[in-house]
Write a protein that holds these residues in place. Structure first.
Motif, mmCIF file in Angstrom:
data_model
loop_
_atom_site.group_PDB
_atom_site.id
_atom_site.type_symbol
_atom_site.label_atom_id
_atom_site.label_comp_id
_atom_site.label_asym_id
_atom_site.label_seq_id
_atom_site.Cartn_x
_atom_site.Cartn_y
_atom_site.Cartn_z
ATOM 1 N N UNK A 110 25.953 53.222 29.179
ATOM 2 C CA UNK A 110 27.278 52.677 29.465
ATOM 3 C C UNK A 110 27.402 51.266 28.887
ATOM 4 N N UNK A 111 28.522 50.976 28.246
ATOM 5 C CA UNK A 111 28.780 49.601 27.798
ATOM 6 C C UNK A 111 30.097 49.144 28.405
ATOM 7 N N UNK A 112 30.024 48.365 29.478
ATOM 8 C CA UNK A 112 31.271 47.839 30.037
ATOM 9 C C UNK A 112 31.786 46.716 29.143
ATOM 10 N N UNK A 113 33.049 46.757 28.799
ATOM 11 C CA UNK A 113 33.657 45.749 27.936
ATOM 12 C C UNK A 113 34.451 44.743 28.748
ATOM 13 N N UNK A 114 34.573 43.582 28.185
ATOM 14 C CA UNK A 114 35.301 42.527 28.844
ATOM 15 C C UNK A 114 36.211 41.869 27.805
ATOM 16 N N UNK A 115 37.501 41.780 28.156
ATOM 17 C CA UNK A 115 38.444 41.099 27.258
ATOM 18 C C UNK A 115 38.828 39.779 27.895
ATOM 19 N N UNK A 116 38.239 38.656 27.452
ATOM 20 C CA UNK A 116 38.649 37.377 28.028
ATOM 21 C C UNK A 116 39.984 36.933 27.440
ATOM 22 N N UNK A 117 40.845 36.360 28.269
ATOM 23 C CA UNK A 117 42.163 35.907 27.783
ATOM 24 C C UNK A 117 42.278 34.408 27.983
ATOM 25 N N UNK A 118 42.647 33.726 26.915
ATOM 26 C CA UNK A 118 42.736 32.266 26.938
ATOM 27 C C UNK A 118 43.875 31.804 27.849
ATOM 28 N N UNK A 119 43.669 30.670 28.486
ATOM 29 C CA UNK A 119 44.686 30.124 29.376
ATOM 30 C C UNK A 119 45.897 29.619 28.579
ATOM 31 N N UNK A 120 47.001 29.404 29.254
ATOM 32 C CA UNK A 120 48.221 28.943 28.587
ATOM 33 C C UNK A 120 49.350 29.913 28.856
ATOM 34 N N UNK A 121 50.527 29.513 28.469
ATOM 35 C CA UNK A 121 51.705 30.341 28.729
ATOM 36 C C UNK A 121 51.569 31.697 28.039
ATOM 37 N N UNK A 122 51.075 31.657 26.813
ATOM 38 C CA UNK A 122 50.924 32.886 26.041
ATOM 39 C C UNK A 122 49.902 33.809 26.708
ATOM 40 N N UNK A 141 49.127 33.968 29.852
ATOM 41 C CA UNK A 141 49.605 34.578 31.110
ATOM 42 C C UNK A 141 50.436 35.827 30.841
ATOM 43 N N UNK A 142 51.152 35.833 29.732
ATOM 44 C CA UNK A 142 51.920 37.030 29.355
ATOM 45 C C UNK A 142 50.963 38.094 28.809
ATOM 46 N N UNK A 143 50.043 37.607 27.976
ATOM 47 C CA UNK A 143 49.117 38.518 27.303
ATOM 48 C C UNK A 143 48.297 39.325 28.308
ATOM 49 N N UNK A 144 47.834 38.669 29.357
ATOM 50 C CA UNK A 144 46.964 39.379 30.293
ATOM 51 C C UNK A 144 47.733 40.485 31.007
ATOM 52 N N UNK A 145 49.040 40.234 31.240
ATOM 53 C CA UNK A 145 49.855 41.296 31.855
ATOM 54 C C UNK A 145 49.942 42.496 30.917
ATOM 55 N N UNK A 146 50.144 42.202 29.652
ATOM 56 C CA UNK A 146 50.267 43.284 28.668
ATOM 57 C C UNK A 146 48.957 44.066 28.553
ATOM 58 N N UNK A 147 47.844 43.310 28.500
ATOM 59 C CA UNK A 147 46.540 43.958 28.371
ATOM 60 C C UNK A 147 46.265 44.815 29.600
ATOM 61 N N UNK A 148 46.606 44.262 30.758
ATOM 62 C CA UNK A 148 46.418 44.985 32.010
ATOM 63 C C UNK A 148 47.194 46.305 31.986
ATOM 64 N N UNK A 149 48.449 46.220 31.557
ATOM 65 C CA UNK A 149 49.291 47.419 31.510
ATOM 66 C C UNK A 149 48.746 48.431 30.499
ATOM 67 N N UNK A 150 48.259 47.897 29.394
ATOM 68 C CA UNK A 150 47.714 48.752 28.352
ATOM 69 C C UNK A 150 46.529 49.556 28.883
ATOM 70 N N UNK A 151 45.618 48.867 29.580
ATOM 71 C CA UNK A 151 44.435 49.580 30.063
ATOM 72 C C UNK A 151 44.754 50.472 31.260
#
Lengths: 563, 390
Positions: free
Chosen positions: A91-103, A105-115
């Motif tokens: 098993x290889x658990x992956x981790x997508x770190x998301x940089x802080x900032x306004x962008x 905060x939006x990006x993590x929502x999108x990534x969350x929805x995607x997964x």
């Protein structure tokens, strides 16, 4: 004497050219359907892209938005591979770190929805659902992560040893009657005149590159599964290379001496590509590049330029990578479907079968493109096409019948105890061979010295080296390395190459000096692969290793070095 | 006159020996023994593939190596390596078996033992097919003389097994086993277990009678341990520690704060492999995108008044912020990699480099020894001139 009057040594239904995952996959599929098969591989099994991949059968998450069918197929096939070779996966658990900032905060929502969407496909491959993590969670799980992060997302993939996957497919095909010729390069494909004796329409002539011997096989069908070499192979069958056009894309990985992180970590390269650091088997790997390749396919090697590109990208999220100890690189060439224009990264990873009937060569097929994760279904697609004429009543069983060693689980700790091995040695042996590990350890009863460790880095027992030479078509030290990972650890083969060469020479009845020559060649090839990733400490180590090699083995002739 | 020698490998040993022989007051600063302890015990002036090297050893060199327990033969000695190659050498560790002195057609026995780095059968076959063995009709045979005494020895490294044989009881036991074997062979080729002290092998030889010796093995081999023992016996007075700085006034500061004033200094700190020369391309310490300062990728490990270079060229400002491309510098793309040729190109008067720290020097143990002797003598000559002018 005209070619066709000479007796053919072999008469088969299908000749498969190429010993990568697609070639061995088709050979196994057809052999399971009761067809007779001969497979020719110019180098070694898994020599090309299959043995030099990222070592994952991933679910194709990147296709999810455009083409969910591809994702579904990848996930389903990944699930099948788990069923047929459970021992070979981790098993290889992956981790997508998301940089802080306004962008961010939006990006993590999108990534969350995607997964969230990707989670629907995870059950197909027994993957865990994704998890959303806060910045604190990230710091706890991966203390090596740097930069100001808003949080991240985990998702689940599976690692596999691509070389073993090819070897096991070939082994299974052999056990069901197929003939496998490695280091045997097809030199010509002749169309036999109608009405000649024998059933085959084609005569395939190949030369063994190690001993110069000629192999000839009559076949009804020829499958060109030679990946990036595909256009060259097609030309041998008088098919224009332009009909099998691939756009060769070089991919480079760098291996480090230990697992640097618990999770695989996604990062972005300077040109915005997704790259990653993954814990893989007993080491960490960073990858991957994707560049158009114009060089020799038999001699693909990473450059320091490529290594620095990867290290730079990973260091932005995981700075320790700069001081970690690289122990090698590997490079492969993807046989991507040809399109002129788009950037390498934007090319489709789909696969396709070319029927050369239109080119005046009926029953010659070329397999182009594809991915490790879906090799099985691509092989099935190809085999279904062939079986339509040759064995219409037999259906594909490659997703149900286990690969050699996958029939039952073995407990490595019990094995370690009963054979007085270290638990690590036993665990690694079972990872590579599944239940066949028992047969390998059975050798020790007859010859107790076979329990000694030839390669301490991996570790590899003498019994395993002899086993892969005898049962898995390993002819050179490099071949043994591909099958057992001998010599691919921190010492670069310095401690084991000579001994391995000695064993090969013994098993194959070659002069002992040939074993030493092979060892020298392996050490030079490995050094060439390693040198691009040298860091200062390692430069010291290499320099010492050179002295050691000189003192015991000699540097050999210029000829060995130039290979 | 006071000479400070920095470095505990063979070049430093030779320099200290030469300076002491010339009557100097020697301060010898020893950090580690560096690459020397990893040497396999068979030495030549040039890398052994480029044989032969006709020059003879100087008499000083001969007396030093004899004092260190090595054997300098008139003709080449022929030594078996643990991977089955027979190699020539000018000088050898006394514990190694010299095949060159055995009669034509000699029968050489190798004991069978379960050990990862000793497969007597395969080794005998490989050695038997070596051109030298064929030419002299040497016959290598694996024989059943179990020489593991205790459980678990199959997993011990050679060096640990060699240390076990330093015990008199153990070496007597081994000798008895070998002596009892019939028919007695003309010679015994053994794994590198013949002690970490020079006297162990002499004791075993005395008890067995027949010629016997080790094959060269991968490091860590007992040969390096024996070097250290012999060196320490030869020079009981040493300063243990690392040097931080050698100033233009020939003042030597150690890391522990000691200071020595010298009339001349020998730098035998080793090359890129184990010590003297550091390879630090900017990217190795890079935190951000680009380094804040750009420095040459190579530096001497201590702060001394020297110029570093390769191929007779000093190292200048680098042409890349990231540092040089390793594949252009390192083995295996060049037979003598740039990396190995970097070292002290020139030094101020009174500082004499020796061994691997010398730029463009051939990198063998024996050449390091000779350069050490030369540097020691030159340092003494400089110091003598200095005192005359005073």
């Amino acid at each position: 004497m005209p070619l066709d009057d000479r007796p053919s040594t072999l008469s088969v239904d299908v000749v498969v050219i190429g010993g990568g995952v697609n070639g061995t996959g088709v050979a196994r599929d057809l052999a399971l359907r009761g067809l007779s098969v001969a497979l020719f591989e110019r180098n070694d099994l898994a020599f090309g892209a299959s043995g030099n991949s990222s070592g994952m059968i991933h679910g194709g998450a990147r296709y999810l938005t455009q083409n969910p069918n591809v994702t579904a197929e990848s996930c389903r096939d990944s699930g099948y591979i788990q069923q047929i070779a459970p021992f070979l996966l981790h098993r290889i658990p992956f981790l997508v770190p998301v940089k802080a900032g306004a962008k961010g905060r939006v990006l993590i929502e999108l990534i969350d929805a995607f997964f969230e969407l990707y989670d629907r496909y995870q059950p197909l491959k027994r993957g865990e659902r994704h998890t959303r993590l806060s910045a604190q969670d990230l710091a706890k799980l991966e203390p090596g992560l740097r930069g100001s992060l808003v949080g991240g997302v985990t998702f689940d993939e599976w690692g596999v040893d691509g070389s073993r996957l090819c070897v096991l497919n070939a082994l299974d095909a052999k056990e069901r009657g197929a003939k496998v010729f490695v280091h045997t390069s097809v030199e010509s494909i002749h169309k036999r005149p109608a009405g000649m004796a024998g059933a085959g329409r084609y005569l395939v002539v190949a030369r063994n590159l190690l001993d110069g011997g000629i192999e000839r096989a009559e076949a009804k069908v020829v499958v060109n599964a030679s990946g990036a070499w595909g256009p060259l192979t097609a030309a041998l069958g008088h098919v224009a290379s332009s009909r099998v056009r691939v756009r060769p894309g070089k991919g480079v990985h760098v291996a480090f001496d230990r697992r640097l992180s618990n999770y695989a970590i996604m990062a972005e390269s300077i040109d915005g590509r997704q790259i990653f650091l993954e814990p893989w088997q007993n080491m960490s790997v960073i990858g991957t590049t994707d560049d158009d390749y114009y060089g020799d396919l038999d001699d693909v090697c990473a450059t320091s330029d490529e290594v620095r590109y990867l290290v730079q990208g990973i260091a932005r999220v995981f700075p320790e990578i700069r001081t970690a100890r690289a122990i090698g690189t590997w490079a492969g060439v993807r046989p991507t479907l040809h399109t002129y224009g788009p950037l390498e990264d934007k090319l489709s990873r789909e696969h396709m079968i070319v029927d050369h009937a239109e080119d005046g060569a009926p029953d010659i097929y070329s397999m182009i493109g594809g991915k490790l994760a879906s090799y099985r279904s691509f092989s099935q697609e190809m085999s279904d096409r062939i079986a339509r004429d040759l064995a219409p009543s037999r259906h594909c069983t490659t997703h149900e019948r286990t690969l050699p060693g996958g029939d039952r689980p073995l407990d490595p700790l019990l094995l370690a105890e009963s054979h007085e091995l270290t638990p690590v040695a036993a665990r690694r042996l079972v990872f590579r061979h599944g239940s066949r590990a028992e047969a390998i350890l059975g050798r020790i009863a007859a010859r107790p010295r076979e329990c000694t460790v030839v390669c301490p880095c991996e570790p590899v027992l003498e019994a395993e080296v002899r086993h892969v030479v005898r049962e898995e078509d390993a002819f050179t030290v490099d071949d043994v390395a591909r099958r057992t990972r001998l010599g691919l650890g921190a010492c670069g083969g310095m401690r084991c190459a000579a001994r391995c060469g000695q064993i090969i020479a013994e098993e194959r009845g070659l002069p002992p000096q040939e074993g030493l020559r092979q060892a020298r060649r392996f050490l030079h090839t490995q050094a060439k692969r390693r040198v691009a990733a040298l860091n200062p400490d390692q430069a010291r180590q290499e320099s010492l290793a050179l002295q050691v090699m000189d003192a015991t083995l000699g540097r050999g002739s210029r000829e060995d070095e130039d290979r | 006159m006071k000479i400070v020698v920095v470095g505990g490998g063979i070049a430093g040993t030779a320099a200290a020996y030469a300076a002491r022989s010339a009557g100097a007051d020697v301060v010898w600063i020893v950090g580690t023994s560096g690459a020397t302890v990893l040497a396999p015990g068979a030495f030549d002036l040039t890398p052994w593939q480029d044989r032969p090297s006709p020059e003879d050893l100087t008499s000083v060199a001969k007396s030093l190596v004899t004092a260190l327990g090595y054997v300098a033969a008139d003709g080449p000695a022929w030594i078996a390596t643990s991977v089955g190659v027979v190699r020539p050498c000018r000088l050898r560790d006394a514990a190694l078996l010299d095949l060159g002195v055995l009669p034509r057609g000699a029968r050489i026995a190798l004991p069978r033992v379960v050990h990862a780095e000793w497969d007597a059968d395969a080794l005998a076959r490989t050695l038997g097919s070596d051109p030298y063995a064929l030419e002299r009709g040497l016959r290598f045979e694996a024989v059943d003389v179990p020489i593991h005494r205790f459980g678990g020895e199959r997993d011990l490294p050679h060096l640990a097994l060699a240390a076990r044989h330093d015990a008199e009881g153990r070496s007597a036991w081994l000798a008895a086993r070998l002596r009892a074997h019939t028919p007695a062979p003309d010679a015994w080729l053994l794994p590198p277990w013949l002690g970490t002290r020079p006297e162990t092998v002499a004791r075993i030889r005395g008890a067995v009678g027949a010629p016997l010796g080790e094959a060269i093995s991968l490091p860590p081999s007992p040969s390096g341990a024996r070097f250290r023992q012999a060196r320490d016996a030869l020079f009981p007075a040493r300063v243990e520690g690392f040097v931080k700085r050698v100033t233009s006034e020939l003042r030597v500061d150690t890391e522990t704060g000691e200071t020595f004033d010298a009339d001349a200094v020998v730098l035998a700190t080793g090359g890129i492999a184990v010590g003297g020369v550091y390879y630090t391309p900017a990217e190795a310490t890079l935190a951000g995108e680009l380094p804040t300062t750009v420095t040459p990728a190579f530096a001497l490990g201590i702060d001394a008044e020297v110029t570093l270079g390769e191929s007779g060229r000093p190292l200048l400002q680098p042409g890349s912020a990231q540092g040089p491309q390793p594949e252009h510098l390192a083995w295996p793309h060049r037979r003598t990699p740039v990396l190995e040729r970097v070292g002290v190109l020139s030094a101020q008067a009174g500082i004499y480099p020796a061994g691997d720290v010398v730029a463009d020097a051939p990198r063998t143990w024996l050449s390091a020894l000779e350069s050490g002797l030369r540097a020691g003598a030159a340092a003494c000559a400089f110091a003598a001139r200095l005192s005359e002018s005073r």
